[in-house]
Design a protein around this motif. Structure first.
Motif, PDB file in Angstrom:
ATOM      1  N   UNK A  40       0.799  -1.231   0.000  1.00 57.40           N
ATOM      2  CA  UNK A  40       0.000   0.000   0.000  1.00 57.40           C
ATOM      3  C   UNK A  40       0.836   1.288   0.000  1.00 57.40           C
ATOM      4  N   UNK A  41       1.875   1.397   0.877  1.00 60.74           N
ATOM      5  CA  UNK A  41       2.657   2.644   0.847  1.00 60.74           C
ATOM      6  C   UNK A  41       3.291   2.898  -0.512  1.00 60.74           C
ATOM      7  N   UNK A  42       3.785   1.817  -1.160  1.00 60.97           N
ATOM      8  CA  UNK A  42       4.382   1.980  -2.494  1.00 60.97           C
ATOM      9  C   UNK A  42       3.320   2.457  -3.487  1.00 60.97           C
ATOM     10  N   UNK A  43       2.147   1.794  -3.457  1.00 61.20           N
ATOM     11  CA  UNK A  43       1.079   2.183  -4.382  1.00 61.20           C
ATOM     12  C   UNK A  43       0.685   3.632  -4.156  1.00 61.20           C
ATOM     13  N   UNK A  44       0.634   4.036  -2.878  1.00 56.73           N
ATOM     14  CA  UNK A  44       0.231   5.412  -2.562  1.00 56.73           C
ATOM     15  C   UNK A  44       1.242   6.416  -3.100  1.00 56.73           C
ATOM     16  N   UNK A  45       2.537   6.074  -2.950  1.00 58.72           N
ATOM     17  CA  UNK A  45       3.552   7.031  -3.393  1.00 58.72           C
ATOM     18  C   UNK A  45       3.603   7.137  -4.923  1.00 58.72           C
ATOM     19  N   UNK A  46       3.166   6.069  -5.614  1.00 61.09           N
ATOM     20  CA  UNK A  46       3.230   6.063  -7.079  1.00 61.09           C
ATOM     21  C   UNK A  46       1.895   6.435  -7.731  1.00 61.09           C
ATOM     22  N   UNK A  47       0.822   6.467  -6.909  1.00 56.07           N
ATOM     23  CA  UNK A  47      -0.519   6.568  -7.483  1.00 56.07           C
ATOM     24  C   UNK A  47      -0.779   7.883  -8.199  1.00 56.07           C
ATOM     25  N   UNK A  48      -0.062   8.927  -7.802  1.00 59.78           N
ATOM     26  CA  UNK A  48      -0.338  10.223  -8.430  1.00 59.78           C
ATOM     27  C   UNK A  48       0.232  10.306  -9.836  1.00 59.78           C
ATOM     28  N   UNK A  49       1.184   9.432 -10.158  1.00 63.35           N
ATOM     29  CA  UNK A  49       1.818   9.531 -11.474  1.00 63.35           C
ATOM     30  C   UNK A  49       1.639   8.280 -12.329  1.00 63.35           C
ATOM     31  N   UNK A  50       1.113   7.217 -11.762  1.00 65.42           N
ATOM     32  CA  UNK A  50       1.029   5.958 -12.496  1.00 65.42           C
ATOM     33  C   UNK A  50      -0.367   5.355 -12.319  1.00 65.42           C
ATOM     34  N   UNK A  51      -0.980   4.960 -13.427  1.00 67.10           N
ATOM     35  CA  UNK A  51      -2.373   4.499 -13.360  1.00 67.10           C
ATOM     36  C   UNK A  51      -2.517   3.159 -12.626  1.00 67.10           C
ATOM     37  N   UNK A  52      -1.552   2.247 -12.810  1.00 66.76           N
ATOM     38  CA  UNK A  52      -1.696   0.914 -12.217  1.00 66.76           C
ATOM     39  C   UNK A  52      -1.763   0.964 -10.684  1.00 66.76           C
ATOM     40  N   UNK A  53      -0.794   1.636 -10.028  1.00 69.79           N
ATOM     41  CA  UNK A  53      -0.919   1.754  -8.567  1.00 69.79           C
ATOM     42  C   UNK A  53      -2.179   2.514  -8.153  1.00 69.79           C
ATOM     43  N   UNK A  54      -2.589   3.493  -8.976  1.00 65.98           N
ATOM     44  CA  UNK A  54      -3.818   4.243  -8.659  1.00 65.98           C
ATOM     45  C   UNK A  54      -5.023   3.309  -8.672  1.00 65.98           C
ATOM     46  N   UNK A  55      -5.071   2.437  -9.693  1.00 67.08           N
ATOM     47  CA  UNK A  55      -6.168   1.465  -9.780  1.00 67.08           C
ATOM     48  C   UNK A  55      -6.133   0.495  -8.599  1.00 67.08           C
ATOM     49  N   UNK A  56      -4.915   0.104  -8.208  1.00 70.52           N
ATOM     50  CA  UNK A  56      -4.780  -0.815  -7.078  1.00 70.52           C
ATOM     51  C   UNK A  56      -5.354  -0.182  -5.810  1.00 70.52           C
ATOM     52  N   UNK A  57      -4.994   1.101  -5.607  1.00 71.86           N
ATOM     53  CA  UNK A  57      -5.484   1.795  -4.407  1.00 71.86           C
ATOM     54  C   UNK A  57      -6.996   1.847  -4.378  1.00 71.86           C
ATOM     55  N   UNK A  58      -7.573   2.164  -5.532  1.00 69.51           N
ATOM     56  CA  UNK A  58      -9.028   2.287  -5.589  1.00 69.51           C
ATOM     57  C   UNK A  58      -9.697   0.930  -5.374  1.00 69.51           C
ATOM     58  N   UNK A  59      -9.078  -0.127  -5.952  1.00 68.98           N
ATOM     59  CA  UNK A  59      -9.637  -1.477  -5.780  1.00 68.98           C
ATOM     60  C   UNK A  59      -9.578  -1.876  -4.308  1.00 68.98           C
ATOM     61  N   UNK A  60      -8.462  -1.551  -3.644  1.00 62.97           N
ATOM     62  CA  UNK A  60      -8.327  -1.883  -2.225  1.00 62.97           C
ATOM     63  C   UNK A  60      -9.384  -1.143  -1.416  1.00 62.97           C
ATOM     64  N   UNK A  61      -9.631   0.111  -1.797  1.00 56.26           N
ATOM     65  CA  UNK A  61     -10.631   0.902  -1.085  1.00 56.26           C
ATOM     66  C   UNK A  61     -12.026   0.333  -1.314  1.00 56.26           C
TER      67      UNK A  61
END
Ligand SMILES: [Zn+2]
Length: 287
Positions: A40-61
């Motif tokens: 999660x911390x990695x996805x959060x740090x990358x989510x603003x610039x990369x769609x895949x981690x952003x999608x992961x964060x939203x799916x987790x939510x």
């Protein structure tokens, strides 16, 4: 060497730590959960610039907020309960998350907000204490307090006179525009359409924006954020607005009602109206 469990023995003991009398095994579910948490911390740090981690964060939510959750008694859930319990004590859980579906935000922005709420954005405090990539945790603006999410969102003196005021005025502006619609008054054309006029009036109502009100008695708070005078019903509503950190929401509401109450009493006498005080307090809900 792990001895084989007896047939029909309690399997939950398999996963309890040995020092508490269990077998100390890791369950598959627990292993998956730990992997999810660690990414999660990695996805959060990358989510603003990369769609895949952003999608992961939203799916987790989305998993966290599946419909069945409405039926869950959060008081019995030690992990999510710690976050949801304070919300359910002062507000409505579903309405708290309404911004996810109705806020008209991009996936990246939602991820950024979620990362801030979960306190996994790479602040200097996190970089120093968790990632060990910096030596100095102090805020890059005031250079004084540790740079945490709480500090950035509501504690930095460098942001107090501008960014926090702007945030407050944005919230007040939304309330103001809704009131203008209700009473058929002119309003700024768009959300960023400038500061409302101090007095906005027609035959039905008058709305005062951040206006100093002269009173007979001495009262501490003479300048409510918004006052609505309903001329037909001889009613005045004093509206106070605040955007504090979540742990002081209840206190903020109480103080706002108390400080506007005295002003309300004086207005009732001077203007010959009934008064009501409405606090609009929006928490930041950091987890
Ligand atoms: Zn600061």
């Amino acid at each position: 060497m792990l001895e084989a469990p007896k047939p029909k023995s309690d399997t939950t003991k398999l996963y309890i730590d040995r020092k508490y009398g269990g077998r100390g095994l890791k369950s598959v579910q627990q292993t998956v959960k730990e992997e999810e948490q660690s990414i999660k911390p990695y996805a959060a740090s990358m989510a603003t610039s990369d769609k895949l981690p952003a999608d992961f964060q939203l799916a987790a939510l989305t998993m966290e907020l599946r419909p069945d959750d409405e039926e869950i008694d959060w008081h019995t859930k030690p992990l999510h309960g710690a976050y949801h319990r304070p919300i359910s004590e002062v507000g409505d859980l579903c309405q708290t998350y309404m911004w996810l579906n109705r806020g008209n935000l991009t996936t990246n922005k939602k991820s950024l907000i979620r990362a801030a709420q979960q306190q996994v954005l790479p602040t200097r405090q996190l970089q120093t204490k968790v990632y060990h990539t910096r030596d100095n945790p102090r805020c890059r603006l005031c250079k004084y307090a540790p740079e945490t999410i709480q500090h950035i969102t509501s504690g930095c003196e460098q942001l107090a006179g501008n960014a926090y005021t702007e945030r407050h005025n944005h919230v007040a502006g939304v309330v103001y525009r809704s009131l203008c619609d209700e009473y058929g008054l002119n309003k700024p054309q768009h959300r960023g359409g400038g500061t409302p006029c101090k007095v906005n009036e027609n035959d039905h109502a008058k709305i005062l924006w951040d206006l100093y009100i002269r009173t007979d008695k001495h009262v501490l708070a003479n300048q409510p954020d918004i006052v609505v005078v309903d001329k037909e019903n001889r009613k005045a509503t004093l509206i106070g607005i605040a955007v504090p950190n979540d742990h002081i929401i209840a206190r903020e509401e109480k103080e706002m009602v108390e400080k506007n109450h005295l002003l309300g009493e004086d207005i009732e006498k001077c203007w010959d109206v009934r008064t009501t005080v409405i606090p609009v307090v929006i928490g930041l809900w950091l987890q």
